[in-house]
Write an enzyme that holds these catalytic residues in place. Sequence first.
Site, short mmCIF file in Angstrom:
data_model
loop_
_atom_site.label_atom_id
_atom_site.label_comp_id
_atom_site.label_asym_id
_atom_site.label_seq_id
_atom_site.Cartn_x
_atom_site.Cartn_y
_atom_site.Cartn_z
N ASP A 58 1.50 5.99 5.83
CA ASP A 58 0.54 5.12 5.17
C ASP A 58 1.08 4.52 3.86
OD1 ASP A 58 -1.87 3.93 5.67
OD2 ASP A 58 -3.07 5.41 4.58
N LYS B 119 0.85 -1.20 0.00
CA LYS B 119 0.00 0.00 0.00
C LYS B 119 0.88 1.25 0.00
CE LYS B 119 -3.28 2.58 2.96
NZ LYS B 119 -4.18 2.54 4.13
N LYS C 39 -10.07 12.73 8.63
CA LYS C 39 -9.63 12.23 9.94
C LYS C 39 -9.61 13.38 10.94
CE LYS C 39 -6.59 8.47 8.42
NZ LYS C 39 -7.29 7.35 9.05
N ASP D 8 -12.23 7.09 3.98
CA ASP D 8 -11.03 6.77 4.74
C ASP D 8 -10.66 5.27 4.60
OD1 ASP D 8 -8.86 7.32 6.28
OD2 ASP D 8 -9.96 7.56 8.16
N ASP E 38 -2.57 10.06 4.18
CA ASP E 38 -3.99 9.69 4.31
C ASP E 38 -4.71 10.72 5.17
OD1 ASP E 38 -6.43 8.48 4.42
OD2 ASP E 38 -5.78 6.75 5.62
N ARG F 225 -7.83 -0.42 0.98
CA ARG F 225 -8.37 -1.64 0.38
C ARG F 225 -8.73 -1.41 -1.08
NH1 ARG F 225 -13.01 -1.82 4.78
NH2 ARG F 225 -11.29 -0.85 5.90
N GLU G 127 -9.52 3.82 2.10
CA GLU G 127 -8.94 3.94 0.76
C GLU G 127 -7.92 2.86 0.43
OE1 GLU G 127 -7.74 5.37 3.33
OE2 GLU G 127 -5.61 4.95 3.09
N1 BES Z 1 -4.34 4.36 6.96
C1 BES Z 1 -5.42 4.01 7.78
C2 BES Z 1 -5.09 2.93 8.81
C3 BES Z 1 -4.08 3.26 9.85
C4 BES Z 1 -4.46 3.56 11.13
C5 BES Z 1 -2.73 3.18 9.57
C6 BES Z 1 -3.52 3.81 12.10
C7 BES Z 1 -1.78 3.44 10.55
C8 BES Z 1 -2.17 3.75 11.82
C9 BES Z 1 -6.60 3.52 6.92
O1 BES Z 1 -6.65 4.00 5.63
C10 BES Z 1 -7.81 4.02 7.61
O2 BES Z 1 -8.06 5.16 7.56
N2 BES Z 1 -8.53 3.11 8.26
C11 BES Z 1 -9.69 3.44 8.97
C12 BES Z 1 -10.72 2.47 8.54
C13 BES Z 1 -12.08 2.94 8.37
C14 BES Z 1 -12.46 4.33 8.34
C15 BES Z 1 -12.69 2.30 7.19
C16 BES Z 1 -9.42 3.27 10.44
O3 BES Z 1 -8.62 2.41 10.80
O4 BES Z 1 -9.97 4.00 11.25
ZN ZN Z 2 -4.89 4.65 4.85
MG MG Z 3 -7.77 5.82 5.49
#
Ligand code: BES
Ligand code: ZN
Ligand code: MG
Length: 498
Positions: free
Chosen positions: A286, A263, A275, A345, A268, A349, A347
């Site tokens: 990320d 990835k 966020k 968020d 992000d 996947r 993104e």
């Molecule tokens: N990049 C994040 C996941 C992440 C979280 C990486 C903490 C490193 C540290 C991912 O794209 C994301 O935003 N995930 C969300 C999922 C959800 C909103 C679908 C999450 O984990 O809150």
């Molecule tokens: Zn992400």
């Molecule tokens: Mg995200």
Amino acid sequence: MKFAHIEQLEKRKKTDGFVLPYWKDNQKTQPAFTYKKGWPSIVDEALASGDFRGNEGETLFFYVEDQPEKRFCLLGLGTKEKMTVEGLRRCYGGLTKNCLSKRLKSLNLVIPEIKNIKEEKIIKGIAEGLFLPNYLFNRHKSLEPEEQKETLLQSVTWIGSFPHTLEIANEVMTICEAVHYTRDLINENADVVTPQYLAVSAQDMASKHPAIKTTIFDKKRIEKEALGLLLAVNRGSALDPAFIIMEYRGNPKSSDKTVLIGKGVTYDTGGLNLKPTGSMETMKCDMSGAAVCLGTMLAVCQLKVKVNLTVVIPTTENGIDAKSFKPGDVYRSYLGKTVEMTNSDAEGRLILADALAYAVKNLQPTRLIDIATLTGAIEVALGSEAAGIMSQSDELAQALTQAGNETFERVWRMPLFDEYKERLKSDIADMKSWNGRSAGANVAAYFLRLFVPDSIPWAHIDIAGTAYVSEAKKYQPKYATGYGVRLLLEFLQNLPQP
Ligand code: BES
Ligand code: ZN
Ligand code: MG
């Protein structure tokens, strides 16, 4: 770091410190080596003083006269019977940290004798312990350039009888340099390490290592290929996306091929599902999956590992803009299936799904592994102690678990229950991308599974909890850890040679 190897104590040259390992034995200490003493009485005095008990990772530094070294350092290894390779990493990692704070640059090091661990593993564990924490990310601090370099440990002379010492230490050094390279990519600003920067890094590596063939798809080509989910995520970014393919053939006679997908979200923001403060500040990390793929490729080709490896990196920012893809809208993936975007968020996947489908269709993988900072949920489940692994192949999951235990970059298997499929059903598209927080990491993995046929062994490694940490560990610095490079390299080196 430079390594040298000698067998006799008398051949020692001048260095900043002399490291002597000791066991803890019933509250007393016992040398972990058989060299006759013959060094200053101050060593016996120090041992008799009770200041040093040989506890795991304990150190005692003192100045000496008329010796090649300026100081001696007694290093505690803890209880003899309990010693493991990981224990060695911890002890010698702590030693390096001590040397960094004291600004010691060179060491003579007596190799401990440990009956229950093979000699090559002893050297490997010590070398990893010494080298992994020997890292600084100082480039944004106002230091003189010499100052930045000078604080690192520069050379170690190993003292012991094992003939392959240098060979093993140098291999570890190559691997750890790839880990440091990976960390640098992750730690650097997101406005520096852009999709274009990752593409140039891949091209640079290929120009230095002719065994690698690199292909970069720019935005136009990505549009032509119809990598629709990658394009959707890219809509909110001022920078173009890139799709990077690196091919290494270390075993040209074989059709066996591992495809590794990382990835590469260079920042992000969360997109329109922005966020909040407290969740965004670390999001330059990320692209850790992409950085791990690049680091692994570097190590594989430097060590000339006899495997065929293809790395695929879908990369873009997940920015926010009037053009951003909108939650509720439907986009068509590379595979042809449509996706209702339920959360901008989610993104990671999306871009991985396109990359997986692309790899299946065009790259003839024997096995597929994707590695990604995919969900905060995996950190809730496993912390920074292990990454999550989801796989439809018991064999692949097991091989990766074994490599994780060996390197202590551990992975813990999480389920892919078929019931998760229900949660991804959409009334307006072929599937939705997200359905709430429940089993977040596993459902995300299940989403990816929908883009891979069951006939190809596939594993997903979620490194959101392990790639970037807020506190240093025994042999790991704060921030980017480089987690995944040693794991994947170990896995690749252990693949049966077809
Ligand atoms: N990049 C994040 C996941 C992440 C979280 C990486 C903490 C490193 C540290 C991912 O794209 C994301 O935003 N995930 C969300 C999922 C959800 C909103 C679908 C999450 O984990 O809150
Ligand atoms: Zn992400
Ligand atoms: Mg995200």
